[in-house]
Enzyme design. Structure first.
Site, short mmCIF file in Angstrom:
data_model
loop_
_atom_site.label_atom_id
_atom_site.label_comp_id
_atom_site.label_asym_id
_atom_site.label_seq_id
_atom_site.Cartn_x
_atom_site.Cartn_y
_atom_site.Cartn_z
N HIS A 37 0.86 -1.20 0.00
CA HIS A 37 0.00 0.00 0.00
C HIS A 37 0.89 1.24 0.00
CE1 HIS A 37 -2.79 3.06 1.41
NE2 HIS A 37 -3.75 2.29 0.95
N GLU A 81 -4.00 1.97 -7.36
CA GLU A 81 -4.39 3.08 -6.47
C GLU A 81 -3.51 4.29 -6.76
OE1 GLU A 81 -6.61 1.73 -2.76
OE2 GLU A 81 -4.51 1.76 -2.23
C1 PEP Z 1 -6.64 3.41 0.31
O1 PEP Z 1 -5.86 4.09 0.96
O2 PEP Z 1 -6.42 2.20 0.06
C2 PEP Z 1 -7.85 4.05 -0.19
C3 PEP Z 1 -8.38 3.58 -1.29
O3 PEP Z 1 -8.31 5.09 0.54
P1 PEP Z 1 -9.58 6.03 0.21
O4 PEP Z 1 -10.69 5.16 -0.28
O5 PEP Z 1 -9.89 6.70 1.50
O6 PEP Z 1 -9.13 6.98 -0.85
#
Ligand code: PEP
Length: 256
Positions: free
Chosen positions: A93, A165
């Site tokens: 992450h 992400e």
């Molecule tokens: C994350 O940090 O994995 C994430 C997706 O956070 P958020 O949904 O709050 O943007």
């Protein structure tokens, strides 16, 4: 292919709060065969919640673990200790990469350790805002993807889930922006192309790819219909039970 809805609770909830949330969530959750609902609480809550969770309805994931099975590693929890307790673990992450300085080598060892211990790794990859601005997105994605998978045997690659992400879209990032479906589609297709070129067409088509970044019940439908996206990794919104439940409902509607 199944859809995956993963709640990353990060450093939130006491064990008691986590238990109450789980109780309420699974009480009203139907047994959706085509949707894998996963919650990822803090490490301390995993063992008690593993006794409470209805595995027919949902699964438990860890947020992080260490790649060595035992030894002088103060403060760490090993994948081997989580074996049988969780079915999934988030690995790499962006908060682990940038706050705890995990590089691709460390991430690769963790991905391999997860697979070795029969835990499905959810390998997170994504570029920063400045990397995108400088046109480095493709290189960053390639490095994190190939780097993160580098210690997994070819036969085991199908046991991995990828989560795209973009860091600039994560809600806790300062002045976070929403990623557009087109921006996501472009990177997801790049991920499948890199997988295809490196490991073959079958893997490229079959590896589940999730999207994460400020997902909520209002935008979940749009993100779940992005070509090539098989699910969502949800941070902030997963802390609100009604939001998380609504996102699962949206996934069900999209699926049918
Ligand atoms: C994350 O940090 O994995 C994430 C997706 O956070 P958020 O949904 O709050 O943007």
């Amino acid at each position: 292919m199944k859809s995956y809805i993963v709640g990353n609770w990060k450093l939130n909830f006491t064990v008691g709060e986590a238990s109450i949330y789980l109780h309420k969530l699974q009480k009203n959750l139907p047994n959706y065969r085509d949707i894998e609902v996963i919650i990822a609480p803090s490490t301390i809550a995993l063992q008690p919640l593993s006794l409470q969770i209805d595995r027919h309805k949902m699964k438990l994931g860890a947020q992080n673990a260490f790649y060595r099975d035992y030894g002088a590693f103060t403060g760490e929890t090993a994948f081997s200790q989580l074996r049988g307790i969780v079915d999934y673990c988030i690995v790499g992450h962006s908060e682990r990469r940038y706050i705890f300085r995990e590089d691709d080598k460390m991430v690769a060892k963790k991905v391999a350790a997860a697979v070795r211990n029969k835990i499905t790794p959810i390998l997170c990859i994504g570029e920063t805002e400045s990397e995108r601005a400088f046109g480095e997105t493709a290189d960053v994605i390639r490095d994190q993807l190939i780097g993160g998978l580098s210690e997994v045997a070819d036969d085991d690659l199908e046991k991995v889930i990828i989560a795209y992400e973009p860091i600039w879209a994560i809600s806790s990032t300062k002045s976070a922006k929403l990623a557009s479906p087109d921006e996501i589609a472009e990177v997801v297709s790049l991920i499948r192309k890199i997988l295809g070129d490196t490991y073959g067409k079958k893997l490229a088509e079959e590896v589940p790819i999730l999207f994460g970044g400020s997902v909520n019940s209002s935008n979940a439908g749009a993100y779940l219909t992005v070509p090539g996206v098989n699910g969502l990794l949800v941070g902030g919104a997963s802390l609100i039970l009604s939001e998380f439940t609504d996102i699962i409902e949206v996934a069900k509607r999209v699926k049918s």
